[in-house]
Scaffold this active site. Structure first.
Site, PDB file in Angstrom:
ATOM      1  N   SER A   1       0.847  -1.183   0.000  1.00 51.68           N
ATOM      2  CA  SER A   1       0.000   0.000   0.000  1.00 51.68           C
ATOM      3  C   SER A   1       0.885   1.236   0.000  1.00 51.68           C
ATOM      4  CB  SER A   1      -0.878   0.007   1.253  1.00 51.68           C
ATOM      5  OG  SER A   1      -1.426   1.285   1.498  1.00 51.68           O
TER       6      SER A   1
ATOM      7  N   TYR B   1       0.157  -0.390  10.784  1.00 50.94           N
ATOM      8  CA  TYR B   1      -0.230  -0.702   9.405  1.00 50.94           C
ATOM      9  C   TYR B   1       0.895  -0.340   8.443  1.00 50.94           C
ATOM     10  CZ  TYR B   1      -2.740  -0.571   4.967  1.00 50.94           C
ATOM     11  OH  TYR B   1      -3.120  -0.772   3.660  1.00 50.94           O
TER      12      TYR B   1
END
Length: 308
Positions: free
Chosen positions: A156, A181
Site C-alpha cells: 500500500s 499498518y
C-alpha cells in the site's frame, strides 16, 4: 537502493481494470493462489484470473463466506487458512504439497488495516503477523510448488507511514494502529525485494485507494474526516472501483511486460519511481539491506526459511 524502479511504459493506467490487463492472455492450465481472494479487490482478482482460464485456490479464514462470494465463478476452490495462526498456515501448505499441483501465481492479498491493538498467541502485533509473517510462512512452506512462479505482495502507499521499527516492531510500548499498518506494508515490499533476490520472481504493489471491507476498523466519521467519502458515503473521484483496484496485482502476476523484472514496487499498472513523498515507493521499502534483515528476522520468528 533498486535501480530497477523505473517506469516501463506499460500502456495501462489508474483506470485500467483487471480484465483490461488480461485481455488476450489465455491462462488455461495455470494455477493461482489468492489470499483474500473472496472480498474486495481480491474477489475481482480471482474473478479475472478465473475468467482468463486459470484455476484459482482461495485460502480463507471464513470459508463459508468465501464459497458464497465465489459462487458462479468457474474454476475456483476454497480452502481454510488463518494467517494469524502458523499451525493453520502449515496445514494449508501441507494439503497443497500433498496435491503436488504447481502454483504459477501466488497473490498475497489478505490483510487488515488500522485495527485495535490485538496480539497473536505469540504476542506479535496482529497487523505485522497477518499482513507479513503469515504470508512469509505461507510462501516459504509452498516453495516446492513455486518453481517458475510469480509471487505478488499487495502492499500500500501506506508503507510511507513507517519503516520497520526495529527497536519495537510489535509495539510493546505505545501502540499506534496507523504506524503498525505502515510498518506491515513496508514489510510487504521488503519481502518482495528479498524473495526476488533469492531467485523467486516477486513484486510488491500499491493497488490504489478503494473503498472495500479493508476499512472495517475505521469509523465512518473518521473516513469522512480523511476525505475518503462525502456525507452520502461516496468516495472522491481519485478513488478506484474494485475492478480497477485489482488491476495492478493481476498485472503483476501475469503480464509478459514484466518478464525479466522483479523485486520492484508497482502502482497503476506501472513500475513506480523511488520518491520521498507523493506517489512512488519510499527508499526505506526497497533497501536491500533492510530486506535481508527482515527476512532473517521473520525466519527466526516463524521458524520457516526455505533458503536456509
Amino acid at each position: 537502493m533498486s535501480d530497477k524502479q523505473q517506469p516501463i511504459g506499460s500502456g495501462f493506467h489508474a483506470r485500467s481494470t483487471a480484465a483490461d490487463v488480461l485481455d488476450g492472455l489465455d491462462l488455461t492450465g495455470k494455477t493461482a493462489v489468492v489470499t483474500g481472494g473472496y472480498s474486495g479487490i481480491g474477489l475481482e482478482t480471482t474473478r479475472a484470473l478465473a475468467n482468463a482460464g486459470a484455476a484459482v485456490v482461495v485460502p480463507a479464514r471464513r470459508p463459508d463466506l468465501a464459497a458464497a462470494n465465489l459462487d458462479g465463478i468457474p474454476g475456483t476452490e476454497v480452502d481454510f487458512v488463518d494467517l494469524a495462526d502458523l499451525a493453520s498456515v502449515k496445514a494449508f501448505a501441507e494439503r497443497r504439497l500433498a496435491e503436488r499441483r504447481r502454483i504459477d501465481y501466488l497473490v498475497n492479498g489478505a490483510g487488515i488495516m488500522a485495527c485495535p491493538e490485538t496480539r497473536t498467541d505469540q504476542g506479535w502485533e496482529l497487523q505485522f503477523a497477518v499482513n507479513h509473517l503469515g504470508h512469509f510462512a505461507l510462501v516459504n512452506r509452498l516453495m516446492p510448488l513455486l518453481e517458475g512462479a510469480r509471487v505478488v505482495a499487495v502492499s500500500s502507499g501506506g508503507h510511507g507511514i513507517s519503516p520497520v521499527r526495529w527497536d519495537d516492531p510489535h509495539f510493546t510500548e505505545g501502540y499506534d494502529r496507523w504506524q503498525a499498518y505502515g510498518q506491515s506494508k513496508t514489510a510487504n515490499v521488503l519481502f518482495a525485494v528479498e524473495l526476488d533476490r533469492l531467485g523467486v520472481k516477486a513484486f510488491a504493489l500499491h493497488p490504489g485507494a478503494i473503498l472495500t471491507p479493508l476499512q472495517r476498523h475505521i469509523p465512518v466519521e473518521e473516513q469522512r474526516e480523511m476525505g475518503w467519502m462525502d456525507s452520502d458515503g461516496n468516495p472522491p473521484e481519485y478513488f478506484k472501483n474494485t475492478e480497477q483496484g485489482a488491476a495492478t496485482q493481476t498485472w503483476a502476476a501475469t503480464s509478459p511486460q514484466l518478464n525479466g523484472l522483479g523485486g520492484v514496487y508497482l502502482e497503476d499498472c506501472e513500475v513506480a519511481e523511488v520518491t520521498a513523498e507523493g506517489p512512488g515507493v519510499r527508499p526505506h521499502a526497497v533497501d536491500p539491506e533492510q530486506a535481508r534483515r527482515l527476512w532473517e528476522y521473520s525466519a527466526a520468528l516463524t521458524g520457516v526459511n526455505a533458503f536456509a
